[in-house]
Design an enzyme around this catalytic site. Structure first.
Site, PDB file in Angstrom:
ATOM      1  CB  CYS A 116      10.643  41.141  58.422  1.00  0.00           C
ATOM      2  SG  CYS A 116      10.554  40.184  59.938  1.00  0.00           S
ATOM      3  CG  HIS A 256      13.424  44.447  59.402  1.00  0.00           C
ATOM      4  ND1 HIS A 256      12.329  44.686  60.216  1.00  0.00           N
ATOM      5  CD2 HIS A 256      13.712  43.127  59.541  1.00  0.00           C
ATOM      6  CE1 HIS A 256      11.974  43.555  60.803  1.00  0.00           C
ATOM      7  NE2 HIS A 256      12.795  42.604  60.420  1.00  0.00           N
ATOM      8  CG  ASN A 286      12.235  41.382  63.912  1.00  0.00           C
ATOM      9  OD1 ASN A 286      11.356  42.130  63.480  1.00  0.00           O
ATOM     10  ND2 ASN A 286      12.780  40.424  63.195  1.00  0.00           N
TER      11      ASN A 286
HETATM   12  O1  UT7 Z   1      13.374  39.719  60.581  1.00  0.00           O
HETATM   13  C1  UT7 Z   1      13.956  38.881  59.634  1.00  0.00           C
HETATM   14  C2  UT7 Z   1      14.152  37.528  60.152  1.00  0.00           C
HETATM   15  N1  UT7 Z   1      15.103  37.292  61.183  1.00  0.00           N
HETATM   16  C3  UT7 Z   1      16.400  37.660  61.152  1.00  0.00           C
HETATM   17  O2  UT7 Z   1      16.855  38.438  60.345  1.00  0.00           O
HETATM   18  C4  UT7 Z   1      17.287  37.013  62.165  1.00  0.00           C
HETATM   19  C5  UT7 Z   1      18.557  36.522  61.522  1.00  0.00           C
HETATM   20  N2  UT7 Z   1      19.395  35.734  62.418  1.00  0.00           N
HETATM   21  C6  UT7 Z   1      19.981  36.230  63.522  1.00  0.00           C
HETATM   22  O3  UT7 Z   1      19.773  37.363  63.892  1.00  0.00           O
HETATM   23  C7  UT7 Z   1      20.981  35.367  64.231  1.00  0.00           C
HETATM   24  O4  UT7 Z   1      21.250  34.229  63.450  1.00  0.00           O
HETATM   25  C8  UT7 Z   1      20.498  34.904  65.655  1.00  0.00           C
HETATM   26  C9  UT7 Z   1      20.497  36.093  66.613  1.00  0.00           C
HETATM   27  C10 UT7 Z   1      19.147  34.255  65.584  1.00  0.00           C
HETATM   28  C11 UT7 Z   1      21.504  33.884  66.200  1.00  0.00           C
HETATM   29  O5  UT7 Z   1      22.798  34.450  66.231  1.00  0.00           O
HETATM   30  P1  UT7 Z   1      24.033  33.679  65.580  1.00  0.00           P
HETATM   31  O6  UT7 Z   1      25.213  34.519  65.812  1.00  0.00           O
HETATM   32  O7  UT7 Z   1      23.667  33.340  64.162  1.00  0.00           O
HETATM   33  O8  UT7 Z   1      24.111  32.403  66.479  1.00  0.00           O
HETATM   34  P2  UT7 Z   1      24.044  30.866  66.049  1.00  0.00           P
HETATM   35  O9  UT7 Z   1      22.643  30.464  65.771  1.00  0.00           O
HETATM   36  O10 UT7 Z   1      25.090  30.614  65.014  1.00  0.00           O
HETATM   37  O11 UT7 Z   1      24.517  30.186  67.384  1.00  0.00           O
HETATM   38  C12 UT7 Z   1      25.828  30.409  67.953  1.00  0.00           C
HETATM   39  C13 UT7 Z   1      25.890  29.708  69.297  1.00  0.00           C
HETATM   40  C14 UT7 Z   1      25.386  28.266  69.257  1.00  0.00           C
HETATM   41  O12 UT7 Z   1      26.148  27.520  70.170  1.00  0.00           O
HETATM   42  P3  UT7 Z   1      27.349  26.586  69.652  1.00  0.00           P
HETATM   43  O13 UT7 Z   1      26.726  25.625  68.702  1.00  0.00           O
HETATM   44  O14 UT7 Z   1      28.333  27.512  68.989  1.00  0.00           O
HETATM   45  O15 UT7 Z   1      27.861  25.978  70.920  1.00  0.00           O
HETATM   46  C15 UT7 Z   1      23.968  28.380  69.761  1.00  0.00           C
HETATM   47  O16 UT7 Z   1      23.493  27.199  70.329  1.00  0.00           O
HETATM   48  O17 UT7 Z   1      25.044  30.395  70.245  1.00  0.00           O
HETATM   49  C16 UT7 Z   1      24.090  29.476  70.789  1.00  0.00           C
HETATM   50  N3  UT7 Z   1      22.842  30.195  71.016  1.00  0.00           N
HETATM   51  C17 UT7 Z   1      22.569  30.883  72.119  1.00  0.00           C
HETATM   52  N4  UT7 Z   1      23.264  31.074  73.261  1.00  0.00           N
HETATM   53  C18 UT7 Z   1      22.715  31.850  74.216  1.00  0.00           C
HETATM   54  C19 UT7 Z   1      21.804  30.343  70.136  1.00  0.00           C
HETATM   55  N5  UT7 Z   1      20.846  31.125  70.694  1.00  0.00           N
HETATM   56  C20 UT7 Z   1      21.306  31.464  71.930  1.00  0.00           C
HETATM   57  C21 UT7 Z   1      20.765  32.264  72.953  1.00  0.00           C
HETATM   58  N6  UT7 Z   1      21.508  32.432  74.075  1.00  0.00           N
HETATM   59  N7  UT7 Z   1      19.574  32.867  72.863  1.00  0.00           N
END
Ligand code: UT7
Length: 331
Positions: A116, A256, A286
């Site tokens: 990225c 970004h 993204n």
């Molecule tokens: O370009 C450079 C590379 N990429 C990035 O910079 C991305 C960096 N990461 C992120 O943007 C975030 O970590 C994500 C958007 C990928 C995820 O958001 P988060 O707030 O970190 O969520 P999480 O992975 O901690 O998950 C929170 C909850 C989980 O459920 P529990 O365990 O709390 O019950 C996940 O299973 O949200 C759940 N979850 C979802 N729910 C609905 C994870 N993905 C989804 C989804 N829809 N798509």
């Protein structure tokens, strides 16, 4: 003679027609519009659907948009850099194919891959060629067909990525405009948290790996998120400090577009007002190497000669950095 600086003198862009909305994703994986919007800020992404069209298709369209807008003869372009994490093919340069197809037949060309951060690093490389006095027209394109490496059954990644491309032309400037300073970093310890494991030289694709989806992008979102927030904010704060810039000196933050919360955290660290923060993640998601030039394209009409822009990016590897830049023209 005055010092040569590297200015951006034109911008072009292209995104595919097809819009993959949050509502459509709700029918594909267990997710919902509210979760995606609050956690990422994304509403829709563009996807290149046609078979046989790769990243070069997007790159060529963006470059043609720039060439048409500026009315330049592509034969004047001396170097074409395609910043991308999704080259068309192995063993064949995407940039060479792109350059030939836009008519830049007098240019040499190469791909630049830093996940990225590819376009951010590309600004550094393009600027160095211009500042050296060696070349006078360098075309930097950021293009990615992320849909080619996304598993549309994995809700942790498929909600984030989209396809797109943007192009900028770098030319010498004698008024001190363009690239001013850069702070670029990388740390290979981050590789395990964001990668497509199979399909490269470490682990060539096998039928078993493909059947298990191991050729798709995997990320440990929370770890990537934490590192992105810390590192992008850190380099942004440091580049301001070492150039004696306060928040009032900054016209724009062009960060970004990976997650709205990461961009806001970076802006908050340097206490930048929200109206100075370029944002189009809601429209494209993204797009990896294309996020920064797509921002310039969408905000071009608001940019003024002399505006101070801070570019910032973070991506796989890990790779990250910040560039202090002075805009060179009124639209
Ligand atoms: O370009 C450079 C590379 N990429 C990035 O910079 C991305 C960096 N990461 C992120 O943007 C975030 O970590 C994500 C958007 C990928 C995820 O958001 P988060 O707030 O970190 O969520 P999480 O992975 O901690 O998950 C929170 C909850 C989980 O459920 P529990 O365990 O709390 O019950 C996940 O299973 O949200 C759940 N979850 C979802 N729910 C609905 C994870 N993905 C989804 C989804 N829809 N798509």
């Amino acid at each position: 003679m005055s010092k040569i600086t590297a200015a951006i003198t034109g911008v072009g862009a292209y995104v595919p027609e097809y819009r993959l909305t949050n509502q459509i994703l709700e029918t594909m994986v267990d997710t919902n519009d509210e979760w995606i919007t609050t956690r990422t800020g994304i509403k829709e992404r563009r996807i290149l659907k046609e078979d046989g069209k790769g990243t070069s298709y997007l790159a060529i369209k963006a470059a043609q948009d720039l060439i048409d807008k500026k009315g330049i003869d592509p034969k004047e372009i001396e170097l074409v850099i395609v910043a991308t994490a999704t080259p068309d093919m192995k063993a064949a340069s995407t940039a060479a194919f792109t350059a030939t197809n836009i008519g830049a037949t007098e240019a040499f060309s190469f791909d630049l891959e830093a996940a990225c951060s590819s376009f951010l690093y590309g600004i550094s490389v393009a600027s160095s060629y211009i500042e050296s006095g060696k070349y006078k027209k360098v075309l930097l394109i950021g293009a990615d067909k992320n849909s080619s490496m996304i598993n549309y059954k994995d809700r942790a990644t498929c909600i984030i990525f989209g396809d797109g491309a943007g192009a900028v032309l770098f030319e010498p400037n004698h008024e001190g405009l363009g690239t001013q300073d850069e702070l670029l970093r990388s740390n290979g310890e981050g590789r395990e948290f964001l990668q497509a494991t199979y399909g490269g030289s470490s682990y060539p694709s096998t039928p078993e790996a493909v059947a298990e989806g191991k050729h798709y992008v995997f990320q440990e979102g929370r770890t990537v998120f934490k590192n992105a927030v810390f590192n992008m904010a850190d380099v942004t704060e440091r580049i301001l400090k070492r150039n004696n810039l306060t928040k009032d000196d900054i016209s724009w933050l062009a960060a970004h577009q990976a997650n709205k919360r990461i961009i806001e955290a970076t802006a908050n660290r340097v206490e930048l007002e929200p109206e100075k923060v370029m944002m189009n993640i809601h429209k494209y998601g993204n797009t990896t190497s294309a996020t920064l030039p797509l921002l310039l394209h969408d905000y071009e009409s608001q940019l003024k000669k002399g505006d101070n822009i801070i570019f910032a990016a973070f991506g796989g590897g890990f790779t990250w950095g910040s560039i202090y830049f002075k805009w060179a023209y009124d639209s």
